[in-house]
Scaffold this motif. Structure first.
Motif, PDB file in Angstrom:
ATOM      1  N   TRP A 136       0.826  -1.207   0.000  1.00 45.05           N
ATOM      2  CA  TRP A 136       0.000   0.000   0.000  1.00 45.05           C
ATOM      3  C   TRP A 136       0.860   1.257   0.000  1.00 45.05           C
ATOM      4  N   SER A 137       2.069   1.166   0.525  1.00 49.08           N
ATOM      5  CA  SER A 137       2.959   2.334   0.534  1.00 49.08           C
ATOM      6  C   SER A 137       3.427   2.712  -0.864  1.00 49.08           C
ATOM      7  N   ASP A 138       3.205   1.834  -1.864  1.00 48.78           N
ATOM      8  CA  ASP A 138       3.571   2.155  -3.243  1.00 48.78           C
ATOM      9  C   ASP A 138       2.531   3.058  -3.907  1.00 48.78           C
ATOM     10  N   LEU A 139       1.339   3.107  -3.332  1.00 49.99           N
ATOM     11  CA  LEU A 139       0.268   3.897  -3.946  1.00 49.99           C
ATOM     12  C   LEU A 139       0.603   5.382  -4.040  1.00 49.99           C
ATOM     13  N   PRO A 140       1.120   6.030  -2.975  1.00 52.96           N
ATOM     14  CA  PRO A 140       1.495   7.452  -3.117  1.00 52.96           C
ATOM     15  C   PRO A 140       2.540   7.693  -4.203  1.00 52.96           C
ATOM     16  N   PHE A 141       3.451   6.741  -4.354  1.00 52.63           N
ATOM     17  CA  PHE A 141       4.471   6.868  -5.404  1.00 52.63           C
ATOM     18  C   PHE A 141       3.838   6.866  -6.785  1.00 52.63           C
ATOM     19  N   MET A 142       2.873   5.978  -7.021  1.00 58.12           N
ATOM     20  CA  MET A 142       2.175   5.932  -8.295  1.00 58.12           C
ATOM     21  C   MET A 142       1.296   7.169  -8.494  1.00 58.12           C
ATOM     22  N   LEU A 143       0.643   7.617  -7.439  1.00 56.34           N
ATOM     23  CA  LEU A 143      -0.203   8.810  -7.553  1.00 56.34           C
ATOM     24  C   LEU A 143       0.634  10.043  -7.852  1.00 56.34           C
ATOM     25  N   GLU A 144       1.825  10.101  -7.278  1.00 56.23           N
ATOM     26  CA  GLU A 144       2.722  11.220  -7.584  1.00 56.23           C
ATOM     27  C   GLU A 144       3.113  11.199  -9.061  1.00 56.23           C
ATOM     28  N   GLY A 145       3.398  10.010  -9.592  1.00 56.75           N
ATOM     29  CA  GLY A 145       3.709   9.897 -11.010  1.00 56.75           C
ATOM     30  C   GLY A 145       2.533  10.288 -11.882  1.00 56.75           C
ATOM     31  N   ALA A 146       1.316   9.894 -11.472  1.00 50.99           N
ATOM     32  CA  ALA A 146       0.118  10.273 -12.226  1.00 50.99           C
ATOM     33  C   ALA A 146      -0.090  11.779 -12.208  1.00 50.99           C
ATOM     34  N   TRP A 147       0.112  12.392 -11.048  1.00 52.30           N
ATOM     35  CA  TRP A 147      -0.033  13.848 -10.949  1.00 52.30           C
ATOM     36  C   TRP A 147       0.973  14.567 -11.838  1.00 52.30           C
ATOM     37  N   THR A 191       2.240  13.410 -14.596  1.00 50.62           N
ATOM     38  CA  THR A 191       1.775  13.238 -15.967  1.00 50.62           C
ATOM     39  C   THR A 191       0.687  14.249 -16.306  1.00 50.62           C
ATOM     40  N   ILE A 192      -0.250  14.434 -15.375  1.00 53.26           N
ATOM     41  CA  ILE A 192      -1.326  15.404 -15.597  1.00 53.26           C
ATOM     42  C   ILE A 192      -0.773  16.817 -15.722  1.00 53.26           C
ATOM     43  N   MET A 193       0.172  17.169 -14.853  1.00 50.87           N
ATOM     44  CA  MET A 193       0.753  18.513 -14.901  1.00 50.87           C
ATOM     45  C   MET A 193       1.506  18.749 -16.201  1.00 50.87           C
ATOM     46  N   THR A 206       3.849  12.056 -22.849  1.00 53.30           N
ATOM     47  CA  THR A 206       4.540  12.472 -21.628  1.00 53.30           C
ATOM     48  C   THR A 206       5.383  11.341 -21.046  1.00 53.30           C
ATOM     49  N   ALA A 207       5.065  10.099 -21.404  1.00 58.32           N
ATOM     50  CA  ALA A 207       5.847   8.962 -20.913  1.00 58.32           C
ATOM     51  C   ALA A 207       7.286   9.013 -21.394  1.00 58.32           C
ATOM     52  N   LEU A 208       7.544   9.729 -22.491  1.00 60.98           N
ATOM     53  CA  LEU A 208       8.897   9.783 -23.040  1.00 60.98           C
ATOM     54  C   LEU A 208       9.821  10.689 -22.241  1.00 60.98           C
ATOM     55  N   VAL A 209       9.262  11.503 -21.343  1.00 67.94           N
ATOM     56  CA  VAL A 209      10.098  12.412 -20.546  1.00 67.94           C
ATOM     57  C   VAL A 209      11.008  11.619 -19.608  1.00 67.94           C
ATOM     58  N   SER A 210      10.691  10.370 -19.385  1.00 64.60           N
ATOM     59  CA  SER A 210      11.513   9.551 -18.489  1.00 64.60           C
ATOM     60  C   SER A 210      12.939   9.381 -19.002  1.00 64.60           C
ATOM     61  N   VAL A 211      13.176   9.596 -20.302  1.00 64.07           N
ATOM     62  CA  VAL A 211      14.526   9.412 -20.847  1.00 64.07           C
ATOM     63  C   VAL A 211      15.496  10.462 -20.329  1.00 64.07           C
ATOM     64  N   ILE A 212      14.980  11.576 -19.783  1.00 65.83           N
ATOM     65  CA  ILE A 212      15.866  12.609 -19.236  1.00 65.83           C
ATOM     66  C   ILE A 212      15.824  12.597 -17.704  1.00 65.83           C
ATOM     67  N   GLY A 213      15.319  11.514 -17.126  1.00 59.90           N
ATOM     68  CA  GLY A 213      15.383  11.345 -15.681  1.00 59.90           C
ATOM     69  C   GLY A 213      14.178  11.813 -14.911  1.00 59.90           C
ATOM     70  N   TYR A 214      13.096  12.171 -15.596  1.00 61.28           N
ATOM     71  CA  TYR A 214      11.902  12.628 -14.890  1.00 61.28           C
ATOM     72  C   TYR A 214      10.999  11.431 -14.611  1.00 61.28           C
ATOM     73  N   ILE A 215      10.539  11.316 -13.379  1.00 62.40           N
ATOM     74  CA  ILE A 215       9.716  10.176 -12.987  1.00 62.40           C
ATOM     75  C   ILE A 215       8.248  10.561 -13.090  1.00 62.40           C
ATOM     76  N   GLU A 216       7.643  10.200 -14.219  1.00 60.34           N
ATOM     77  CA  GLU A 216       6.198  10.376 -14.368  1.00 60.34           C
ATOM     78  C   GLU A 216       5.534   9.008 -14.175  1.00 60.34           C
ATOM     79  N   LEU A 217       4.317   8.850 -14.632  1.00 53.40           N
ATOM     80  CA  LEU A 217       3.558   7.645 -14.307  1.00 53.40           C
ATOM     81  C   LEU A 217       4.214   6.374 -14.831  1.00 53.40           C
ATOM     82  N   LEU A 218       4.582   6.357 -16.103  1.00 53.02           N
ATOM     83  CA  LEU A 218       5.128   5.134 -16.675  1.00 53.02           C
ATOM     84  C   LEU A 218       6.480   4.795 -16.065  1.00 53.02           C
ATOM     85  N   ARG A 219       7.297   5.814 -15.800  1.00 49.88           N
ATOM     86  CA  ARG A 219       8.594   5.561 -15.174  1.00 49.88           C
ATOM     87  C   ARG A 219       8.410   5.045 -13.746  1.00 49.88           C
ATOM     88  N   ALA A 220       7.442   5.598 -13.029  1.00 50.26           N
ATOM     89  CA  ALA A 220       7.144   5.104 -11.692  1.00 50.26           C
ATOM     90  C   ALA A 220       6.695   3.641 -11.750  1.00 50.26           C
TER      91      ALA A 220
END
Length: 228
Positions: free
Chosen positions: A22-33, A35-37, A172-186
């Motif tokens: 359950w502690s992984d949920l905030p990590f995924m929600l942060e990645g989703a947020w 992505t939305i931003m 937006t999932a492609l931003v992970s190639v420069i080190g940004y942790i969005e939803l897919l990278r999370a």
């Protein structure tokens, strides 16, 4: 002591595949947020810039010709390469921008190019006779543009713009190639730790569906309303 060290080594081997918690949920929600931003920022800035560029290209021949090479390059080069090039260029200049802003700038430029083509095509689809009719009624250029050309151009450009916005959300999932942790990278981080690829990717796919499908439904309803 040797037994304790052995136990630690076993824990280090087991922990990477400790399963979802359950502690992984905030990590995924942060990645989703994030992505939305990224989608909101890049979609808004890119659309605004694209409307201006599209109008300039349709109105002035110099802009129409001068911007063709830039637009062709942005449309032809894969977006993932654009992220890498922009990130490398800012490093060469000695700049240290946050990966979020590098992603926003790159996605905004890409969205602006797509929007500019849609705006230009939409404006060109309006028959010149309608603009001349407005001028004959005493309308100024801007009055004719706001009340005649722009509404008709929106009807033409709206479906393509909605498609570009939905594609931008997924890109937006492609931003992970420069080190940004969005939803897919999370999701990838959790998959490497828990080995629950099917469950995590199903959740990620559901998230993208929940974001994109309502936009598509609203666009269809708006199209029918504008067609009346």
């Amino acid at each position: 002591m040797a037994r304790l060290q052995t136990g630690l080594n076993v824990m280090q081997f087991v922990l990477p595949y400790s399963g979802l918690q359950w502690s992984d949920l905030p990590f995924m929600l942060e990645g989703a947020w994030r992505t939305i931003m990224l989608t909101i920022m890049a979609g808004s800035l890119g659309t605004l810039l694209g409307v201006i560029v599209g109008w300039l290209r349709e109105t002035f021949v110099s802009f129409r010709i001068g911007l063709i090479p830039f637009i062709d390059v942005i449309r032809s080069v894969p977006l993932i390469i654009q992220f890498i090039l922009v990130n490398s260029f800012q490093s060469i200049l000695g700049l240290q921008f946050d990966p979020f802003w590098i992603g926003v700038v790159t996605l905004s430029i890409y969205m602006a190019v797509l929007t500019s083509e849609l705006v230009r095509a939409g404006l060109q689809s309006v028959r010149p006779e309608l603009s001349r009719a407005g001028r004959s009624l005493g309308m100024s250029y801007w009055q004719g543009f706001l009340h005649i050309r722009a509404p008709l151009a929106i009807r033409t450009a709206l479906p393509g713009w909605i498609g570009a916005l939905i594609a931008l959300t997924k890109d937006t999932a492609l931003v992970s190639v420069i080190g940004y942790i969005e939803l897919l990278r999370a999701a990838q981080v959790l998959i490497n730790r828990s080995n629950e690829a099917l469950l995590i990717l199903a959740g990620v796919g559901l998230f993208y569906f929940v974001i994109c499908y309502p936009v598509s439904l609203y666009a269809r309803r708006l199209e029918r309303r504008l067609a009346i």
